[in-house]
Motif scaffolding. Sequence first.
Motif, PDB file in Angstrom:
ATOM      1  N   ALA A  66     -44.259 -14.205 -24.636  1.00  0.00           N
ATOM      2  CA  ALA A  66     -44.679 -14.993 -25.596  1.00  0.00           C
ATOM      3  C   ALA A  66     -45.509 -16.100 -25.456  1.00  0.00           C
ATOM      4  N   ALA A  67     -46.752 -15.018 -24.174  1.00  0.00           N
ATOM      5  CA  ALA A  67     -47.869 -15.314 -24.059  1.00  0.00           C
ATOM      6  C   ALA A  67     -48.866 -14.916 -25.172  1.00  0.00           C
ATOM      7  N   TRP A  68     -48.277 -13.821 -25.504  1.00  0.00           N
ATOM      8  CA  TRP A  68     -49.248 -12.605 -26.943  1.00  0.00           C
ATOM      9  C   TRP A  68     -48.370 -13.905 -27.578  1.00  0.00           C
ATOM     10  N   LEU A  81     -49.554   4.256 -25.739  1.00  0.00           N
ATOM     11  CA  LEU A  81     -50.067   5.234 -26.093  1.00  0.00           C
ATOM     12  C   LEU A  81     -50.814   5.533 -27.567  1.00  0.00           C
ATOM     13  N   ASN A  82     -49.815   6.904 -28.627  1.00  0.00           N
ATOM     14  CA  ASN A  82     -49.966   6.723 -29.501  1.00  0.00           C
ATOM     15  C   ASN A  82     -49.118   6.010 -30.996  1.00  0.00           C
ATOM     16  N   ARG A  83     -48.511   5.168 -30.317  1.00  0.00           N
ATOM     17  CA  ARG A  83     -47.153   4.268 -30.541  1.00  0.00           C
ATOM     18  C   ARG A  83     -47.704   2.851 -31.374  1.00  0.00           C
ATOM     19  N   VAL A  84     -47.606   2.426 -31.871  1.00  0.00           N
ATOM     20  CA  VAL A  84     -48.297   0.614 -32.809  1.00  0.00           C
ATOM     21  C   VAL A  84     -46.647   0.655 -33.369  1.00  0.00           C
ATOM     22  N   ILE A  85     -46.501  -0.974 -32.429  1.00  0.00           N
ATOM     23  CA  ILE A  85     -45.415  -1.332 -32.174  1.00  0.00           C
ATOM     24  C   ILE A  85     -45.677  -3.555 -32.722  1.00  0.00           C
ATOM     25  N   VAL A  86     -44.735  -3.015 -34.063  1.00  0.00           N
ATOM     26  CA  VAL A  86     -45.195  -4.544 -34.246  1.00  0.00           C
ATOM     27  C   VAL A  86     -43.685  -5.134 -33.919  1.00  0.00           C
ATOM     28  N   VAL A  87     -44.522  -6.223 -33.636  1.00  0.00           N
ATOM     29  CA  VAL A  87     -43.631  -7.599 -32.525  1.00  0.00           C
ATOM     30  C   VAL A  87     -43.511  -9.238 -34.132  1.00  0.00           C
ATOM     31  N   LEU A  88     -41.753  -8.896 -33.927  1.00  0.00           N
ATOM     32  CA  LEU A  88     -41.535  -9.852 -34.867  1.00  0.00           C
ATOM     33  C   LEU A  88     -41.351 -11.517 -34.212  1.00  0.00           C
ATOM     34  N   TYR A  89     -42.109 -12.249 -33.910  1.00  0.00           N
ATOM     35  CA  TYR A  89     -41.901 -13.794 -33.095  1.00  0.00           C
ATOM     36  C   TYR A  89     -41.348 -14.791 -33.726  1.00  0.00           C
ATOM     37  N   GLY A  90     -40.035 -15.095 -33.266  1.00  0.00           N
ATOM     38  CA  GLY A  90     -39.603 -16.470 -33.730  1.00  0.00           C
ATOM     39  C   GLY A  90     -38.300 -16.288 -35.193  1.00  0.00           C
ATOM     40  N   HIS A  91     -37.557 -16.767 -35.475  1.00  0.00           N
ATOM     41  CA  HIS A  91     -36.539 -16.818 -36.260  1.00  0.00           C
ATOM     42  C   HIS A  91     -36.972 -16.381 -38.069  1.00  0.00           C
ATOM     43  N   LYS A  92     -38.411 -17.203 -37.800  1.00  0.00           N
ATOM     44  CA  LYS A  92     -39.309 -16.806 -40.003  1.00  0.00           C
ATOM     45  C   LYS A  92     -39.666 -15.861 -39.767  1.00  0.00           C
ATOM     46  N   ALA A  93     -40.408 -15.489 -39.123  1.00  0.00           N
ATOM     47  CA  ALA A  93     -41.157 -13.492 -38.817  1.00  0.00           C
ATOM     48  C   ALA A  93     -39.613 -12.468 -39.225  1.00  0.00           C
ATOM     49  N   ILE A  94     -38.846 -13.221 -37.948  1.00  0.00           N
ATOM     50  CA  ILE A  94     -37.181 -11.777 -38.183  1.00  0.00           C
ATOM     51  C   ILE A  94     -37.025 -11.615 -39.653  1.00  0.00           C
ATOM     52  N   HIS A  95     -36.706 -12.777 -40.173  1.00  0.00           N
ATOM     53  CA  HIS A  95     -36.106 -13.528 -41.518  1.00  0.00           C
ATOM     54  C   HIS A  95     -36.723 -13.097 -42.840  1.00  0.00           C
ATOM     55  N   ASP A  96     -38.191 -12.833 -42.581  1.00  0.00           N
ATOM     56  CA  ASP A  96     -38.609 -12.503 -43.986  1.00  0.00           C
ATOM     57  C   ASP A  96     -39.035 -10.937 -43.769  1.00  0.00           C
ATOM     58  N   PRO A 398     -37.706  -7.258 -33.469  1.00  0.00           N
ATOM     59  CA  PRO A 398     -37.339  -8.128 -34.273  1.00  0.00           C
ATOM     60  C   PRO A 398     -36.397  -9.273 -32.438  1.00  0.00           C
ATOM     61  N   SER A 399     -37.391 -10.394 -31.753  1.00  0.00           N
ATOM     62  CA  SER A 399     -36.818 -10.852 -30.804  1.00  0.00           C
ATOM     63  C   SER A 399     -36.879 -12.088 -30.970  1.00  0.00           C
ATOM     64  N   LEU A 400     -35.024 -11.271 -30.992  1.00  0.00           N
ATOM     65  CA  LEU A 400     -34.094 -12.569 -31.099  1.00  0.00           C
ATOM     66  C   LEU A 400     -33.920 -13.302 -29.933  1.00  0.00           C
ATOM     67  N   TRP A 401     -34.811 -12.991 -28.763  1.00  0.00           N
ATOM     68  CA  TRP A 401     -35.267 -14.341 -27.494  1.00  0.00           C
ATOM     69  C   TRP A 401     -36.237 -15.242 -28.230  1.00  0.00           C
ATOM     70  N   SER A 402     -37.229 -14.706 -28.812  1.00  0.00           N
ATOM     71  CA  SER A 402     -38.293 -15.154 -29.260  1.00  0.00           C
ATOM     72  C   SER A 402     -37.037 -16.787 -30.106  1.00  0.00           C
ATOM     73  N   MET A 405     -34.920 -19.011 -28.056  1.00  0.00           N
ATOM     74  CA  MET A 405     -36.021 -19.625 -26.640  1.00  0.00           C
ATOM     75  C   MET A 405     -37.355 -20.214 -26.586  1.00  0.00           C
ATOM     76  N   ASP A 406     -37.494 -20.130 -28.747  1.00  0.00           N
ATOM     77  CA  ASP A 406     -38.583 -20.440 -28.694  1.00  0.00           C
ATOM     78  C   ASP A 406     -38.591 -22.348 -28.549  1.00  0.00           C
ATOM     79  N   PRO A 407     -39.798 -23.096 -27.515  1.00  0.00           N
ATOM     80  CA  PRO A 407     -39.399 -24.515 -27.345  1.00  0.00           C
ATOM     81  C   PRO A 407     -39.944 -24.893 -28.920  1.00  0.00           C
ATOM     82  N   GLU A 408     -40.612 -24.724 -29.805  1.00  0.00           N
ATOM     83  CA  GLU A 408     -40.717 -25.411 -30.761  1.00  0.00           C
ATOM     84  C   GLU A 408     -38.976 -25.588 -31.385  1.00  0.00           C
ATOM     85  N   VAL A 409     -38.560 -25.029 -31.495  1.00  0.00           N
ATOM     86  CA  VAL A 409     -37.571 -25.243 -32.311  1.00  0.00           C
ATOM     87  C   VAL A 409     -35.861 -25.605 -31.547  1.00  0.00           C
TER      88      VAL A 409
END
Length: 501
Positions: A66-68, A81-96, A398-402, A405-409
Amino acid sequence: MAGVGLFSFVTMDLQTLLVLLLLFLSAVLLVYRRGRRLNLPPGPRGLPIVGNLLSLRPSKLLSNMAAWRQQYGDVYSLRALNRVIVVLYGHKAIHDALVKQPEIFSDRPPLRLMKRDPGLVMAPYGERWAERRRFALAALRQFGMGRRSAEGRIQEEGTALCSAIRSLDGAPTDISHLLGNAVSNIICSMSFGNRFEYDDEEFKRLSYAFSCLVGPNNRTMFALFRQIVMPYVRKLPMMANYREHGIKMSDYIIDFIMKSAEEHKATYDKSDIRDIIDVFLSEGSSEKSNGMNEEALGTIIRDLFIAGSETTATTLKWGLLYTALNPEVQTKVQEEINREFGSEAPPWSERGRLPYTEATIMEIQRVRPIVPLNVPHGTTCATTLYGYDIPAGTYIIPSLWSAMMDPEVTPEPETFRPERFLDDEGKVVKPEWFLPFSTGRRRCLGEQLAKMELFLFYTSLLQHFTFSLPDGAPAPPMDGSLGFVLAPTPYDVCAVPRHNP
């Protein structure tokens, strides 16, 4: 001579470690340079070599994410380490990503944790996965998912559950194992043609095996996470022990299912298809192009148990905890059930008559998403998202929590308020950010069954009992324990029988 031998052994080990360190640093440098060439999503810098690995501890992960998001936006990247992990935060990013680019974002990270067939949940995206999903959906539908036949099974199990709880006489008790037994029995009856008594020893062993695989803070998920971000450490003693324990539990479940399939062959009648195993036998048990042999059947049914049992049971555990902590909500649900159905069991087909109850169940799913970070996704090829480069084979969270639990929505997200899901006329509404079963092509295939189970079990429990914490007992920590699922800290509850009209 012994001293010389020891010196040679130590020197050899040091030389090996030096070579490994140089190789590792070279790999990190390559990843770093590749990232500089690519326009990767922004993210926290992390530490040299280990990246953000130390910030990915389960106890801090949700708050860190949430802070990031506040600093880097709805799509950001982490390094382990050698892995790149991409986080999708919020329902719009997940949907897109998952809905608008399903062919690219529907893969899974490569998994070597288990030695056997990958099953369904972790199967790579492709034709074989699609065929297995088709088989699982057809089998679930044939045995009642969303139909009256499943409703009868759930109501029967609800009666058994209420009987077990009533025998406690309202004494403070942790009833989580009873909830788990009841939900597991639904998949058991659909898979094997029969339910188990709660004190059955085989049933207890199966329940233990599943809890080891997907329960809170389970060792298998710890090993899985380490496997994803740094697969080359899987042979270290501690990792190997975790991995072997997970393999042992998974193998026990698969072997049990395969043994049941063998027993089914002796009584199989193509004119009387009794359960999911019979559906498999009716299609032929020989190896096919889709890999549907008996081991694949075992792993698919294992996945159905994981997806359809532990998640629903954990939702009920959270549900009764929030119900006990919010007596005004509990009273409204009970009054609505009494007003509409009296002592009769509310049927699934008439759930529309209980909008506040439905909204309460949805609020339970929202306030504590059971799989808050979803099952990790992977990309099948390179793409772009929000102007950033996403390479092929990138690990996606894809963060379903975000989303929920997003205070904006969802203002004051930690406040339990079923009214979020009711309009001005008191009718149930489903916002686009409500994603308890994920979205896209990897959306939970047991969604309809889970919805029916939650409604029928929850209404039965609230119809027959009033739940409260023991007198003087403090509320348990509400952060929960993050494993495969986000489970509540164990708690005792008093279930006082009601006198229904």
